[in-house]
Design a protein around this motif. Structure first.
Motif, PDB file in Angstrom:
ATOM      1  N   GLN A 110     -19.367  33.729  10.105  1.00  0.00           N
ATOM      2  CA  GLN A 110     -17.939  33.670  10.409  1.00  0.00           C
ATOM      3  C   GLN A 110     -17.068  34.129   9.246  1.00  0.00           C
ATOM      4  OE1 GLN A 110     -17.574  29.603  11.689  1.00  0.00           O
ATOM      5  NE2 GLN A 110     -17.975  30.109  13.843  1.00  0.00           N
ATOM      6  N   LYS A 111     -17.615  34.174   8.034  1.00  0.00           N
ATOM      7  CA  LYS A 111     -16.860  34.696   6.900  1.00  0.00           C
ATOM      8  C   LYS A 111     -16.583  36.184   7.076  1.00  0.00           C
ATOM      9  CE  LYS A 111     -18.493  31.404   3.394  1.00  0.00           C
ATOM     10  NZ  LYS A 111     -19.194  31.248   2.100  1.00  0.00           N
ATOM     11  N   TYR A 112     -17.436  36.846   7.855  1.00  0.00           N
ATOM     12  CA  TYR A 112     -17.301  38.288   8.063  1.00  0.00           C
ATOM     13  C   TYR A 112     -16.816  38.623   9.468  1.00  0.00           C
ATOM     14  CZ  TYR A 112     -20.043  38.367   3.778  1.00  0.00           C
ATOM     15  OH  TYR A 112     -20.474  38.165   2.490  1.00  0.00           O
ATOM     16  N   GLY A 138     -13.186  39.482   8.707  1.00  0.00           N
ATOM     17  CA  GLY A 138     -12.931  38.376   7.791  1.00  0.00           C
ATOM     18  C   GLY A 138     -11.840  38.725   6.798  1.00  0.00           C
ATOM     19  N   ASP A 139     -11.249  37.715   6.190  1.00  0.00           N
ATOM     20  CA  ASP A 139     -10.189  37.911   5.202  1.00  0.00           C
ATOM     21  C   ASP A 139     -10.782  38.569   3.958  1.00  0.00           C
ATOM     22  OD1 ASP A 139      -8.133  37.837   3.438  1.00  0.00           O
ATOM     23  OD2 ASP A 139      -7.825  35.663   3.505  1.00  0.00           O
ATOM     24  N   LEU A 172     -13.912  37.369   1.075  1.00  0.00           N
ATOM     25  CA  LEU A 172     -15.264  37.914   1.140  1.00  0.00           C
ATOM     26  C   LEU A 172     -15.898  37.879  -0.244  1.00  0.00           C
ATOM     27  CD1 LEU A 172     -14.833  40.963   3.540  1.00  0.00           C
ATOM     28  CD2 LEU A 172     -15.588  38.636   4.069  1.00  0.00           C
ATOM     29  N   LYS A 213     -15.173  36.574  12.528  1.00  0.00           N
ATOM     30  CA  LYS A 213     -14.621  35.257  12.833  1.00  0.00           C
ATOM     31  C   LYS A 213     -15.078  34.693  14.159  1.00  0.00           C
ATOM     32  CE  LYS A 213     -10.403  36.135  10.142  1.00  0.00           C
ATOM     33  NZ  LYS A 213      -8.926  36.286  10.187  1.00  0.00           N
TER      34      LYS A 213
END
Length: 526
Positions: free
Chosen positions: A474-476, A257-258, A262, A478
């Motif tokens: 999906q934040k961590y 993830g970006d 995070l 994708k």
């Protein structure tokens, strides 16, 4: 902060299990909304009652001593009576007022930030070695706020695991297991689910033809001891699976993830700490006041027999009101102390927001109430119960086997119907009266239902919050999809249903109390 290593994405295996789950998802997506399902079932009851009304049955109705007769609900007088009582049927539906009143207090506590700050406070002081069990326990505790755990505890689980150098998806899995897999647990604190299910159980019990059914009262805490003990089972099983099975598997799953997006777990601000101190003090004062007024033998909280725990005691009949008060007071106190509440209008706004979120439940409750009423008036429930009890008596199956059947049936239906109250309204209307005929109490039947209901929550895409959990993942990572989350949670689901079922049977064999004012047996018909 450190991230887990190698490869990219969560692998999704297209084996027989995923193909089966995908098929269930496709079928489930084609089912109507639960509210429409109840309407369709109601129409089906009308048609079946008309078709069977001229048939002669040999089964004896214990209420009248005569052969049971199906009432034709499409008859002019019956249909007119149904329409005339429609409003009263809805407003007197047992779970409706219970849920709405409880949510008024819980809504204020959530709106002012009391629940949010309390959960963050617990998680922030947890030793690393106890991170997993405490996270699962907090997930279970979040049930007092109904759905708050889904939107608060689960994303926080990822945050604290990531901050501790552990895989964030393991934190999501542990939190999800506590919030949803342990949904029927109550770690020494009643939740709004307790009175909701008890109300439906009472409505189902009164469908029975048993002479004692009409006056039956189900205590809202009829499964409280069992569900509190079950919390420790869920915590221990979830702890083992997270640390020994899930996290080792996730070592090959890269956190991609970006970093800028995070989240981090913010420390409590001074005003939030001040609010928590005053809120906890208000809880202690409230509980002390309740204990002081309930202790005297002449207390108004007691029943006519002097008991505080009998279902007729004012204290037991006030459980929902007490849930309302014991969350409203600290919620308001926290709000004023922390500065999240300025005037009484903010408190009312919190209640209004809570009620606005109950719109769907009210719609479903309307159709559910009409279905329950029609089912009871038709005598179909009594006929099914007597015939079912007769068949079970002839099969002479051990009661433990029957209970396992209820658990597996519920777990299967749970894959297609997400609402706990919707499933119990459907299953309970048949199973509770049927088992009453065999001498099994509604309290025991409800306990078996709760085991099956929770165990498969975490693997069904039809659960309303399931897509939200995918988004959290999906934040961590994708590439996380529905299949990824199902594969992540499947070990929890299978283990919960096996271990929890065994625990219920052991609990029963030891004769431990299920809850307040409850029992295992019911006077069986001769």
């Amino acid at each position: 902060m450190t991230a887990a290593t190698p490869t990219s994405g969560v692998p999704v295996k297209q084996g027989w299990l995923n193909r089966s789950l995908n098929a269930i998802e496709r079928v489930g997506n084609k089912l109507p909304d639960p509210a429409v399902l109840f309407a369709l079932f109601m129409v089906a009851v009308w048609v079946i009652s008309w078709a069977l009304s001229d048939m002669v049955f040999t089964e004896i109705d214990p209420r009248s001593g005569q052969p049971i007769q199906i009432v034709n609900l499409l008859d002019g007088s019956s249909f007119a009576a149904f329409m005339a009582k429609m409003v009263n049927t809805f407003v007197t539906f047992p779970p409706l007022g219970v849920v709405l009143v409880a949510m008024l207090g819980l809504g204020v506590a959530e709106y002012t930030g009391f629940i949010n700050a309390g959960l963050r406070s617990i998680l922030s002081v947890t030793p690393k070695v106890l991170l997993t069990p405490v996270l699962i326990a907090v997930g279970i505790l979040s049930h007092v706020a109904v759905d708050a755990g889904y939107v608060l505890v689960i994303p926080l689980g990822a945050v604290i695991f990531y901050a501790a150098g552990r895989h964030p998806l393991a934190g999501i899995a542990a939190a999800f297991a506590g919030v949803s897999g342990g949904f029927s647990c109550s770690l020494f604190i009643p939740s709004s689910l307790d009175p909701m299910l008890a109300g439906l159980t009472q409505a189902s019990a009164r469908l029975s033809s048993h002479p004692a059914a009409a006056e039956m009262l189900i205590n809202p805490l009829n499964n409280f001891y069992f569900t509190s003990a079950s919390a420790f089972v869920i915590i221990l099983v979830g702890w083992f699976l997270t640390d020994k099975v899930i996290e080792p598997r996730l070592k090959q799953t890269q956190v991609d993830g970006d970093p800028a997006t995070l989240p981090t777990m913010d420390a409590l601000k001074p005003e939030e700490r001040r609010g928590l101190r005053f809120a906890m003090l208000s809880i202690l004062i409230s509980v002390a006041a309740l204990a002081a007024t309930a202790y005297p033998e002449t207390s108004a909280w007691r029943g006519t027999d002097g008991s505080l725990t009998h279902s007729t005691a004012n204290l037991m009949q006030s459980i929902v009101g007490l849930i309302f008060i014991l969350f409203l007071i600290p919620g308001v106190v926290y709000g004023y102390a922390a500065g999240t509440v300025k005037t009484h209008r903010d408190v009312v706004q919190g209640m209004s927001k809570a009620m606005s979120g109950m719109g769907y439940y009210i719609v479903m409750a309307f159709f559910c109430a009409q279905f329950i009423y029609a089912f009871g008036q038709s005598n179909l429930g009594a006929l099914f119960a007597i015939k079912g009890a007769g068949a079970l008596k002839e099969m002479a199956l051990p009661m433990g086997v029957t209970l396992i059947g209820i658990i597996l049936l519920t777990a299967t239906v749970n894959l297609l119907v997400g609402s706990a109250s919707a499933k119990w309204a459907l299953i309970g209307a048949v199973m509770v009266p049927m088992l009453m005929e065999l001498g099994v109490s509604p309290d025991f039947t409800q306990a078996a239902y709760r085991v099956g209901d929770s165990s498969t929550n975490i693997i069904t895409p039809l659960m309303p919050y399931f897509p939200l959990i995918v988004v959290f993942c999906q934040k961590y990572v994708k590439s996380t999809g529905i299949g990824s989350l199902i594969a992540l949670m499947l070990p929890f689901s299978v283990s919960f249903i096996v271990v929890w079922t065994c625990f219920l049977l052991l609990y029963w064999s030891l004769g431990l109390p299920l809850g307040i004012g409850s029992s295992y047996t019911f006077p069986a018909l001769p």
